[in-house]
Design a protein around this motif. Structure first.
Motif, PDB file in Angstrom:
ATOM      1  N   SER A 246       0.849  -1.208   0.000  1.00 18.75           N
ATOM      2  CA  SER A 246       0.000   0.000   0.000  1.00 18.75           C
ATOM      3  C   SER A 246       0.879   1.251   0.000  1.00 18.75           C
ATOM      4  O   SER A 246       0.562   2.244  -0.656  1.00 18.75           O
ATOM      5  CB  SER A 246      -0.964   0.012   1.190  1.00 18.75           C
ATOM      6  OG  SER A 246      -0.260   0.129   2.392  1.00 18.75           O
ATOM      7  N   GLN A 247       2.012   1.187   0.693  1.00 23.17           N
ATOM      8  CA  GLN A 247       2.934   2.336   0.705  1.00 23.17           C
ATOM      9  C   GLN A 247       3.495   2.577  -0.698  1.00 23.17           C
ATOM     10  O   GLN A 247       3.583   3.711  -1.164  1.00 23.17           O
ATOM     11  CB  GLN A 247       4.081   2.074   1.708  1.00 23.17           C
ATOM     12  CG  GLN A 247       4.988   3.273   1.934  1.00 23.17           C
ATOM     13  CD  GLN A 247       4.226   4.495   2.477  1.00 23.17           C
ATOM     14  OE1 GLN A 247       3.433   4.382   3.386  1.00 23.17           O
ATOM     15  NE2 GLN A 247       4.471   5.666   1.889  1.00 23.17           N
TER      16      GLN A 247
ATOM     17  N   ALA B  31      -4.234  10.199   4.279  1.00 17.64           N
ATOM     18  CA  ALA B  31      -3.697   9.620   3.037  1.00 17.64           C
ATOM     19  C   ALA B  31      -3.756  10.657   1.911  1.00 17.64           C
ATOM     20  O   ALA B  31      -2.807  10.790   1.129  1.00 17.64           O
ATOM     21  CB  ALA B  31      -4.469   8.358   2.658  1.00 17.64           C
ATOM     22  N   CYS B  32      -4.846  11.421   1.853  1.00 18.36           N
ATOM     23  CA  CYS B  32      -4.970  12.483   0.833  1.00 18.36           C
ATOM     24  C   CYS B  32      -3.815  13.474   0.996  1.00 18.36           C
ATOM     25  O   CYS B  32      -3.150  13.832   0.010  1.00 18.36           O
ATOM     26  CB  CYS B  32      -6.281  13.250   1.003  1.00 18.36           C
ATOM     27  SG  CYS B  32      -7.728  12.398   0.385  1.00 18.36           S
TER      28      CYS B  32
ATOM     29  N   CYS C 224     -12.948  -0.695  -3.597  1.00 15.35           N
ATOM     30  CA  CYS C 224     -11.554  -0.536  -3.139  1.00 15.35           C
ATOM     31  C   CYS C 224     -10.938  -1.792  -2.518  1.00 15.35           C
ATOM     32  O   CYS C 224      -9.786  -2.124  -2.816  1.00 15.35           O
ATOM     33  CB  CYS C 224     -11.471   0.622  -2.149  1.00 15.35           C
ATOM     34  SG  CYS C 224     -11.995   2.184  -2.886  1.00 15.35           S
ATOM     35  N   THR C 225     -11.671  -2.496  -1.659  1.00  9.66           N
ATOM     36  CA  THR C 225     -11.063  -3.651  -0.983  1.00  9.66           C
ATOM     37  C   THR C 225     -10.720  -4.768  -1.984  1.00  9.66           C
ATOM     38  O   THR C 225      -9.575  -5.236  -2.015  1.00  9.66           O
ATOM     39  CB  THR C 225     -11.973  -4.147   0.162  1.00  9.66           C
ATOM     40  OG1 THR C 225     -12.184  -3.046   1.058  1.00  9.66           O
ATOM     41  CG2 THR C 225     -11.362  -5.303   0.915  1.00  9.66           C
ATOM     42  N   PRO C 226     -11.668  -5.189  -2.847  1.00 10.28           N
ATOM     43  CA  PRO C 226     -11.304  -6.212  -3.836  1.00 10.28           C
ATOM     44  C   PRO C 226     -10.205  -5.749  -4.802  1.00 10.28           C
ATOM     45  O   PRO C 226      -9.318  -6.530  -5.153  1.00 10.28           O
ATOM     46  CB  PRO C 226     -12.599  -6.482  -4.591  1.00 10.28           C
ATOM     47  CG  PRO C 226     -13.679  -5.917  -3.763  1.00 10.28           C
ATOM     48  CD  PRO C 226     -13.107  -4.866  -2.893  1.00 10.28           C
TER      49      PRO C 226
ATOM     50  N   ALA D 219      -5.435   2.787   0.065  1.00  9.78           N
ATOM     51  CA  ALA D 219      -4.554   3.030  -1.096  1.00  9.78           C
ATOM     52  C   ALA D 219      -5.368   3.013  -2.390  1.00  9.78           C
ATOM     53  O   ALA D 219      -5.176   3.847  -3.281  1.00  9.78           O
ATOM     54  CB  ALA D 219      -3.443   1.988  -1.143  1.00  9.78           C
ATOM     55  N   MET D 220      -6.311   2.065  -2.476  1.00 11.26           N
ATOM     56  CA  MET D 220      -7.099   1.967  -3.709  1.00 11.26           C
ATOM     57  C   MET D 220      -8.152   3.076  -3.803  1.00 11.26           C
ATOM     58  O   MET D 220      -8.525   3.502  -4.902  1.00 11.26           O
ATOM     59  CB  MET D 220      -7.765   0.584  -3.828  1.00 11.26           C
ATOM     60  CG  MET D 220      -6.777  -0.567  -3.892  1.00 11.26           C
ATOM     61  SD  MET D 220      -5.332  -0.294  -4.939  1.00 11.26           S
ATOM     62  CE  MET D 220      -6.052  -0.347  -6.555  1.00 11.26           C
ATOM     63  N   LEU D 221      -8.610   3.557  -2.646  1.00 10.73           N
ATOM     64  CA  LEU D 221      -9.491   4.732  -2.657  1.00 10.73           C
ATOM     65  C   LEU D 221      -8.729   5.927  -3.238  1.00 10.73           C
ATOM     66  O   LEU D 221      -9.254   6.676  -4.065  1.00 10.73           O
ATOM     67  CB  LEU D 221      -9.971   5.041  -1.232  1.00 10.73           C
ATOM     68  CG  LEU D 221     -10.740   6.348  -1.080  1.00 10.73           C
ATOM     69  CD1 LEU D 221     -12.118   6.241  -1.735  1.00 10.73           C
ATOM     70  CD2 LEU D 221     -10.885   6.734   0.390  1.00 10.73           C
TER      71      LEU D 221
END
Ligand code: NAP
Length: 284
Positions: free
Chosen positions: A11-12, A55-56, A139-141, A267-269
């Motif tokens: 994710s990083q 995160a933003c 986002c999760t999948p 991260a996917m969001l």
């Protein structure tokens, strides 16, 4: 020893790639802005919202907060979403779920413009996913696909079994694994002999919402196991839907909880927020 699939690291990596991309967009005079709407002050929702705003800030996405009181009516919330739909400075709209019981979540999800639907929950986004059109991915999948790909785990031709058929995890997971040419089976509470089905899996994704439900006897030797669940055990430690200690030795790769699927969702969001701009630029 199984490979531990490191969601924190991956994710990083994704956030750093997005940070670079937004910096380049900024140089070209293009900014990305996410509107984050929270109704009421449920403590868990506040933590999620703050993590999303953090995160933003890290990536260079502007976030605008709309914190509304618990008593906000469905019509008031709908009116705010409609205003944000029209606001040319807002690229993505996120309404933090769950909403208070007096508000119809489905109505609110449907009010968000499909062009700003960064959660990927709007029926248009869901339809695009199933017919293979470009759109916002749940986002999760989507994070799970990245975990597999970036860990060097091939999906094509594999027996993929999903435990759970929720709209936010199980069903979009099925669509995404299918898109990657996996052979997909979706199981649920009415599945007969769940163990027999899960033991067929080369890749087993578990999103059942039951603490440490999946034990070693549900898993084939050498399988890849992805645990979406998030719970607290009797010692108040985070744990998943999979009984990690008994299952891990049987697997070739497994996600830990915490540090597996969890960090990928945000991260996917963020990726979907940047996607709002990519889509617009591509159509110019
Ligand atoms: P959900 O909406 O409660 O869905 C659970 C699914 O599991 C349902 O489809 C249900 O079947 C199925 N199920 C329940 N008992 C079963 C059984 N005995 N055998 C087979 N299937 C069974 O849950 P969700 O929203 O998908 O979430 C699942 C878990 O993931 C939760 O622990 C949640 O906290 C976690 N989660 C984590 C993230 C993250 O970012 N890490 C994101 C989302 C969710 P029916 O449809 O037949 O009822």
């Amino acid at each position: 020893m199984p490979q531990l699939i490191d969601g924190k690291r991956i994710s990083q990596q994704i956030k750093d790639e997005l940070k670079e991309e937004t910096a380049k967009l900024k140089e070209a005079g293009i900014r990305v802005c996410l509107a984050v709407v929270q109704v009421g002050n449920d403590p868990a929702s506040t933590i999620y919202v703050n993590n999303k705003k953090k995160a933003c800030a890290y990536i260079g996405i502007e976030s605008r907060s709309y914190e509304l009181p618990e008593e906000t009516t469905e019509d008031e919330l709908t009116a705010l979403v409609e205003r944000l739909n029209e606001d040319r400075e807002v690229n993505g709209i996120l309404v933090q779920l769950p909403l208070p019981a007096h508000i119809d979540e489905d109505r609110i999800i449907r009010t968000i413009s499909p062009d700003k639907d960064v959660d990927g929950f709007h029926p248009v986004s869901v339809g695009r996913l199933w017919i293979g059109e470009r759109g916002f991915l749940s986002c999760t999948p989507a994070g799970i696909i990245q975990l597999l790909k970036r860990s060097g785990i091939a999906i094509e031709g594999k027996e993929c079994v999903i435990v759970g058929r929720s709209n936010i995890v199980g069903k979009p997971m099925a669509a995404l694994l299918l898109r990657e040419n996996g052979t997909v089976t979706v199981t649920h509470s009415r599945t007969k002999d769940l163990r027999e089905v899960t033991r067929r899996a080369d890749i087993l994704v578990v999103a059942i919402g039951k603490k440490q439900f999946i034990t070693a006897d549900y898993v084939k030797e050498g399988a890849v196991v992805i645990d979406v669940g998030m719970h607290r055990d009797e010692n108040n430690h985070l744990c998943g839907d999979v009984d990690f200690d008994s299952v891990a030795p049987k697997t070739s790769a497994i996600t830990p909880v915490p540090g597996g699927v969890g960090p990928m969702t945000i991260a996917m969001l963020m990726n979907n927020c940047v996607e709002t701009v990519r889509r617009r630029e591509d159509t110019l």
